[in-house]
Design an enzyme around this catalytic site. Structure first.
Site, PDB file in Angstrom:
ATOM      1  N   HIS A 102      95.794  53.915  19.314  1.00  0.00           N
ATOM      2  CA  HIS A 102      94.565  54.631  19.648  1.00  0.00           C
ATOM      3  C   HIS A 102      94.698  56.101  19.275  1.00  0.00           C
ATOM      4  CE1 HIS A 102      93.549  51.414  22.712  1.00  0.00           C
ATOM      5  NE2 HIS A 102      94.860  51.327  22.715  1.00  0.00           N
ATOM      6  N   GLU A 126      98.739  55.786  22.701  1.00  0.00           N
ATOM      7  CA  GLU A 126      97.724  56.804  22.476  1.00  0.00           C
ATOM      8  C   GLU A 126      98.340  57.953  21.672  1.00  0.00           C
ATOM      9  OE1 GLU A 126      94.530  57.070  23.340  1.00  0.00           O
ATOM     10  OE2 GLU A 126      94.217  55.467  24.802  1.00  0.00           O
ATOM     11  N   HIS A 140      92.768  50.099  17.464  1.00  0.00           N
ATOM     12  CA  HIS A 140      91.768  49.745  18.472  1.00  0.00           C
ATOM     13  C   HIS A 140      90.505  49.208  17.800  1.00  0.00           C
ATOM     14  CE1 HIS A 140      89.846  51.119  22.563  1.00  0.00           C
ATOM     15  NE2 HIS A 140      89.938  49.811  22.451  1.00  0.00           N
ATOM     16  N   ASP A 182      88.929  54.182  16.707  1.00  0.00           N
ATOM     17  CA  ASP A 182      90.290  54.704  16.628  1.00  0.00           C
ATOM     18  C   ASP A 182      91.302  53.645  16.164  1.00  0.00           C
ATOM     19  OD1 ASP A 182      89.472  53.704  19.237  1.00  0.00           O
ATOM     20  OD2 ASP A 182      91.409  54.318  20.017  1.00  0.00           O
TER      21      ASP A 182
END
Length: 200
Positions: free
Chosen positions: A5, A70, A108, A118
């Site tokens: 992400h 992330e 994602h 993303d």
């Protein structure tokens, strides 16, 4: 699998606060800052709430079968070199530890087409592919003609099985392999999905 992400926030600290705040009901296993700093927020064996609704290779409930990473990035600029180096080391360890194949490393947007973008058009998938950290794109010959049903079939075989309309599917495949592409379907959209005869 591993789902990558971007945070779409202005700083890693801002993202860290969001990911650790129960009020927001979102979490991830790891966060990597643009400077390469690595945070682990959820144990790898535990479920994190990072993926939401979606599907990959016919499998739903991605949160229960994935590790979420992330990356501190708004999605509108390249990913920093220190960040990519830490990501590569982390992916190498995760794939080995959990016996995840390169095809299990996805964005994602791959599993939530149309809903998520993303890690976006600035993420360097080729860099990961060259290191065996993501499934290499197809290297078959450029087809002379292209038909939509053939594209859809190849995309689904590649893992893009979420139930979306044809245009969303095309946009999603392009975001992963040809983010600069626009306009109608072309033979070049099929090439990344075509495997050489005898290749897996």
């Amino acid at each position: 699998m591993v789902v990558i992400h971007y945070t779409a926030m202005d700083s890693a600290q801002e993202a860290l606060q969001r990911l650790c705040d129960p009020q927001h009901e979102v979490s991830a296993h790891f966060l990597i800052g643009s400077d390469g700093k690595l945070w682990q927020m959820v144990r790898e064996k535990d479920r994190a709430w990072h993926a939401g609704a979606g599907e990959w290779h016919g499998q739903a409930d991605i949160n229960s079968r994935s590790i979420g990473i992330e990356l501190d990035n708004r999605g509108d600029h390249p990913f920093a070199e220190p960040q990519m180096m830490v990501l590569e080391r982390l992916l190498t360890a995760l794939l080995h530890r959990w016996k995840i194949p390169p095809n299990g490393v996805i964005g994602h947007s791959d599993m939530a087409p149309g809903r998520k973008l993303d890690p976006g058009s600035r993420f360097d998938w080729l860099r990961l592919e060259h290191q065996g950290l993501a499934k290499p794109r197809g290297s078959g010959e450029l087809p002379q003609t292209v038909e939509l049903p053939e594209f859809i079939n190849l995309a689904r075989k590649a893992g893009f099985t979420a139930n979306v309309d044809d245009q969303t599917l095309l946009n999603t495949v392009r975001l992963r392999y040809r983010p600069w592409a626009t306009g109608p379907l072309t033979p070049h959209d099929l090439t990344p999905l075509i495997r050489k005869t005898g290749s897996s």
